[in-house]
Motif scaffolding. Structure first.
Motif, PDB file in Angstrom:
ATOM      1  N   UNK A 118       0.827  -1.213   0.000  1.00 24.61           N
ATOM      2  CA  UNK A 118       0.000   0.000   0.000  1.00 24.61           C
ATOM      3  C   UNK A 118       0.856   1.255   0.000  1.00 24.61           C
ATOM      4  N   UNK A 119       0.287   2.301  -0.556  1.00 26.56           N
ATOM      5  CA  UNK A 119       0.955   3.609  -0.497  1.00 26.56           C
ATOM      6  C   UNK A 119       0.815   4.166   0.918  1.00 26.56           C
ATOM      7  N   UNK A 120       1.614   5.171   1.213  1.00 25.58           N
ATOM      8  CA  UNK A 120       1.519   5.821   2.528  1.00 25.58           C
ATOM      9  C   UNK A 120       0.140   6.437   2.745  1.00 25.58           C
ATOM     10  N   UNK A 121      -0.442   6.970   1.687  1.00 26.03           N
ATOM     11  CA  UNK A 121      -1.777   7.572   1.787  1.00 26.03           C
ATOM     12  C   UNK A 121      -2.807   6.515   2.173  1.00 26.03           C
ATOM     13  N   UNK A 122      -2.720   5.343   1.550  1.00 22.80           N
ATOM     14  CA  UNK A 122      -3.654   4.259   1.870  1.00 22.80           C
ATOM     15  C   UNK A 122      -3.480   3.787   3.313  1.00 22.80           C
ATOM     16  N   UNK A 123      -2.232   3.638   3.744  1.00 23.52           N
ATOM     17  CA  UNK A 123      -1.968   3.222   5.122  1.00 23.52           C
ATOM     18  C   UNK A 123      -2.489   4.257   6.119  1.00 23.52           C
ATOM     19  N   UNK A 124      -2.263   5.527   5.828  1.00 24.64           N
ATOM     20  CA  UNK A 124      -2.747   6.590   6.718  1.00 24.64           C
ATOM     21  C   UNK A 124      -4.266   6.595   6.802  1.00 24.64           C
ATOM     22  N   UNK A 166      -6.230   3.951   6.404  1.00 23.33           N
ATOM     23  CA  UNK A 166      -6.602   2.809   7.249  1.00 23.33           C
ATOM     24  C   UNK A 166      -6.366   3.115   8.721  1.00 23.33           C
ATOM     25  N   UNK A 167      -5.243   3.737   9.032  1.00 19.40           N
ATOM     26  CA  UNK A 167      -4.964   4.091  10.426  1.00 19.40           C
ATOM     27  C   UNK A 167      -6.043   5.017  10.970  1.00 19.40           C
ATOM     28  N   UNK A 168      -6.435   5.990  10.185  1.00 22.20           N
ATOM     29  CA  UNK A 168      -7.468   6.930  10.620  1.00 22.20           C
ATOM     30  C   UNK A 168      -8.794   6.218  10.851  1.00 22.20           C
ATOM     31  N   UNK A 169      -9.145   5.308   9.959  1.00 22.12           N
ATOM     32  CA  UNK A 169     -10.426   4.615  10.067  1.00 22.12           C
ATOM     33  C   UNK A 169     -10.441   3.531  11.132  1.00 22.12           C
ATOM     34  N   UNK A 170      -9.318   2.807  11.282  1.00 25.18           N
ATOM     35  CA  UNK A 170      -9.302   1.641  12.166  1.00 25.18           C
ATOM     36  C   UNK A 170      -8.793   1.924  13.566  1.00 25.18           C
ATOM     37  N   UNK A 171      -7.921   2.910  13.694  1.00 28.47           N
ATOM     38  CA  UNK A 171      -7.324   3.206  15.003  1.00 28.47           C
ATOM     39  C   UNK A 171      -7.807   4.595  15.401  1.00 28.47           C
ATOM     40  N   UNK A 172      -8.903   4.628  16.026  1.00 26.45           N
ATOM     41  CA  UNK A 172      -9.521   5.917  16.397  1.00 26.45           C
ATOM     42  C   UNK A 172      -8.981   6.357  17.753  1.00 26.45           C
ATOM     43  N   UNK A 173      -7.997   7.221  17.706  1.00 25.02           N
ATOM     44  CA  UNK A 173      -7.386   7.715  18.954  1.00 25.02           C
ATOM     45  C   UNK A 173      -7.901   9.086  19.274  1.00 25.02           C
TER      46      UNK A 173
END
Length: 87
Positions: A72-78, A80-87
């Protein structure tokens, strides 16, 4: 077509009603497992074996998820992080 359909849904309850209409129980379980694998891998707190044991997910599924993340590109990973890891 599915993108437009999901974008037109305005609340969480409607999504919960629509998804089982579009996907079989097995497909929904697979998508949920994939999201869980991505979340665990992005958190980086557990080994793949620990993730498999804790969540009863096959090592092969986790390895596929890990390989997908690597490609995945960095944009895709970011995203996913935003959607899956809600801090």
């Amino acid at each position: 077509m599915i993108n437009e359909l999901l974008l037109d849904i305005s609340n969480k309850d409607d999504i919960s009603l629509v998804l089982p209409l579009l996907f079989s129980p097995e497909e929904l379980n697979a998508v949920n497992a994939r999201a869980l694998v991505y979340k665990e891998l992005l958190l980086g707190e557990r080994s793949q074996r620990e993730i498999a044991k804790i969540h009863n997910i096959s090592i092969a599924t986790i390895t596929r998820g890990s390989n997908n993340l690597k490609s995945m590109s960095n944009i895709e990973k970011e995203l996913l992080q935003t959607l899956l890891i809600r801090k």
